[in-house]
Design a protein around this motif. Structure first.
Motif, PDB file in Angstrom:
ATOM      1  N   PHE A  62     -19.454  10.765   9.226  1.00 61.62           N
ATOM      2  CA  PHE A  62     -20.825  10.281   9.459  1.00 61.62           C
ATOM      3  C   PHE A  62     -21.659  11.366  10.146  1.00 61.62           C
ATOM      4  O   PHE A  62     -22.033  11.238  11.316  1.00 61.62           O
ATOM      5  CB  PHE A  62     -20.797   9.011  10.329  1.00 61.62           C
ATOM      6  N   PRO A  63     -21.975  12.452   9.440  1.00 64.38           N
ATOM      7  CA  PRO A  63     -22.695  13.557  10.076  1.00 64.38           C
ATOM      8  C   PRO A  63     -24.090  13.160  10.562  1.00 64.38           C
ATOM      9  O   PRO A  63     -24.651  13.810  11.450  1.00 64.38           O
ATOM     10  CB  PRO A  63     -22.775  14.619   8.967  1.00 64.38           C
ATOM     11  N   GLU A  64     -24.643  12.076  10.021  1.00 65.71           N
ATOM     12  CA  GLU A  64     -26.004  11.657  10.413  1.00 65.71           C
ATOM     13  C   GLU A  64     -25.986  10.801  11.676  1.00 65.71           C
ATOM     14  O   GLU A  64     -27.038  10.483  12.225  1.00 65.71           O
ATOM     15  CB  GLU A  64     -26.679  10.918   9.245  1.00 65.71           C
ATOM     16  N   HIS A  65     -24.804  10.395  12.151  1.00 65.34           N
ATOM     17  CA  HIS A  65     -24.722   9.577  13.370  1.00 65.34           C
ATOM     18  C   HIS A  65     -24.652  10.457  14.617  1.00 65.34           C
ATOM     19  O   HIS A  65     -24.215  11.598  14.552  1.00 65.34           O
ATOM     20  CB  HIS A  65     -23.456   8.705  13.348  1.00 65.34           C
ATOM     21  N   GLN A  66     -25.035   9.881  15.773  1.00 65.51           N
ATOM     22  CA  GLN A  66     -24.807  10.541  17.057  1.00 65.51           C
ATOM     23  C   GLN A  66     -23.347  10.333  17.453  1.00 65.51           C
ATOM     24  O   GLN A  66     -22.762   9.297  17.124  1.00 65.51           O
ATOM     25  CB  GLN A  66     -25.666   9.907  18.153  1.00 65.51           C
ATOM     26  N   PHE A  67     -22.804  11.273  18.198  1.00 64.65           N
ATOM     27  CA  PHE A  67     -21.428  11.118  18.693  1.00 64.65           C
ATOM     28  C   PHE A  67     -21.410  11.485  20.168  1.00 64.65           C
ATOM     29  O   PHE A  67     -21.805  12.587  20.554  1.00 64.65           O
ATOM     30  CB  PHE A  67     -20.474  12.030  17.910  1.00 64.65           C
ATOM     31  N   VAL A  68     -20.956  10.575  21.010  1.00 62.06           N
ATOM     32  CA  VAL A  68     -20.839  10.848  22.452  1.00 62.06           C
ATOM     33  C   VAL A  68     -19.379  10.601  22.846  1.00 62.06           C
ATOM     34  O   VAL A  68     -18.895   9.468  22.849  1.00 62.06           O
ATOM     35  CB  VAL A  68     -21.761   9.925  23.279  1.00 62.06           C
ATOM     36  N   GLY A  69     -18.687  11.698  23.151  1.00 61.50           N
ATOM     37  CA  GLY A  69     -17.300  11.588  23.597  1.00 61.50           C
ATOM     38  C   GLY A  69     -17.218  12.020  25.052  1.00 61.50           C
ATOM     39  O   GLY A  69     -17.975  12.895  25.481  1.00 61.50           O
TER      40      GLY A  69
END
Ligand code: IPD
Ligand code: CA
Ligand code: CA
Length: 271
Positions: A62-69
Motif C-alpha cells: 500500500f504505497p499510497e498509505h501512511q505508515f507509522v511504526g
C-alpha cells in the motif's frame, strides 16, 4: 463518510503479524543488542527486525498509505488524524522490556486507521500462538473464534490491568491510582504489553484497563478489539477515544462507569 477496507488489508495484516511474531519468538533466546532510547526505554535488534518486515510488506502493498511504526524506520508524513487517508499504526514489539529480559509476554500490534477511526486491528502473541483480530463493525476474534468482554459488574470483583510509562512523573501519577485499586478490587496486573492488556479485556481475561500516556501504535489495534468485543473505550475524562489521544480507560459496559469514576477520583485525590 463510508469506510472502505482496502482490498487485501486484513489478510496482509494477519500474515505479517504472524511472520513478525515468528521472528521475535525465534530470536528470544539468542544474543541480542539492546540500545537505550531513554533512561529506561529500550530497543532491541528484534524490535528493528520485526519493524523492517512489517514496514516493507505494508509499504510495498500500500504505497499510497501512511505508515507509522514505533521504531520510525518507515514513518511517512505527519500523523494525519482525522484526514481521509489510511494510516498503518504499528508496534513491532509491544513488551520490549519483557523481551529484553526473556520474559515471554509480548506481541506484534498492527492497526489501520481511516478518518480518525481504527478500522482494523491485529495483535499476535507468538509465545501462546494467540491471534486477535478485529474489524470495525465485524466483531473481534481470538484464533478465529468470536470473543466478548466479561460480565463482571463491580470493581470489587474485577481483575484490572494497567501499565507504567517510561516517564517518571507519569509513573508517580499511576502509582497513586494503582495503590487505590489494591484495596478496591480483586487484583491489578501490570504485565508489560498494553496491546495484550487490551486484547485480554476484549476476551474477558481482564475486566478493565487504564493507562497514560501511551502512543497510537500501543493503543490502536487493542482499542478496536475491546470495542468490537462489546466493551466501552474512552479517555480518562470519559470523552470518546481516538487512536491519537495517548490515553485509555476501558471495561465491559457493566463495569465501565464505576471504573472510570474511581480512576478520576484516585488521579485527582492528591494531584
Ligand atoms: C510499552 C508497553 C507497556 C506500557 C508502556 C509501553 P513497548 O510498550 O506497552 O505495557 O506500560 O507504556 O510503552 O515500549 O514495550 O513497546
Ligand atoms: Ca508499545
Ligand atoms: Ca514497541
Amino acid at each position: 463518510m463510508t469506510t472502505v477496507m482496502p482490498v487485501g488489508a486484513r489478510d496482509l495484516a494477519i500474515e505479517t503479524a504472524k511472520d513478525a511474531g515468528a521472528i521475535l519468538r525465534e530470536r528470544l533466546e539468542l544474543d541480542r543488542t539492546i540500545d537505550f532510547k531513554g533512561a529506561i526505554d529500550l530497543v532491541t535488534d528484534a524490535d528493528r527486525a520485526s519493524e523492517e518486515l512489517v514496514g516493507t510488506r505494508i509499504t510495498t502493498a500500500f504505497p499510497e498509505h501512511q505508515f507509522v511504526g514505533e521504531e520510525s524506520m518507515f514513518i511517512s508524513g505527519d500523523t494525519p488524524a482525522g484526514s481521509e487517508s489510511y494510516t498503518w499504526l504499528v508496534d513491532p514489539l509491544d513488551g520490549t522490556t519483557n523481551y529484553a529480559h526473556r520474559y515471554p509476554h509480548f506481541a506484534v500490534s498492527i492497526a489501520l486507521e481511516h478518518a480518525g477511526q481504527v478500522i482494523l486491528g491485529v495483535v499476535y502473541d507468538p509465545m501462546r500462538d494467540e491471534l486477535f483480530v478485529s474489524e470495525r463493525g465485524a466483531g473481534a476474534t481470538l484464533n478465529g473464534a468470536p470473543i466478548s468482554v466479561s460480565a463482571i459488574d463491580n470493581v470489587e470483583r474485577a481483575l484490572l490491568g494497567t501499565g507504567f510509562a517510561y516517564d517518571p512523573d507519569a509513573r508517580t501519577e499511576n502509582a497513586r491510582i494503582w495503590n487505590g485499586f489494591l484495596s478496591l478490587c480483586q487484583g491489578v496486573r501490570r504485565d508489560g504489553s498494553a496491546a495484550l492488556n487490551l486484547c485480554y479485556v476484549a476476551c474477558g481475561r481482564l475486566d478493565g484497563f487504564w493507562e497514560r500516556p501511551l502512543n497510537a501504535w500501543d493503543l490502536a489495534a487493542g482499542s478496536l478489539m475491546v470495542e468490537e468485543a462489546g466493551g466501552v473505550v474512552t479517555g480518562f475524562d470519559g470523552t470518546p477515544f481516538g487512536p491519537y489521544r495517548r490515553e485509555i480507560v476501558c471495561a465491559n459496559g457493566l463495569l465501565f462507569a464505576e471504573l472510570s469514576r474511581e480512576i478520576s477520583r484516585l488521579s485527582n485525590e492528591h494531584g
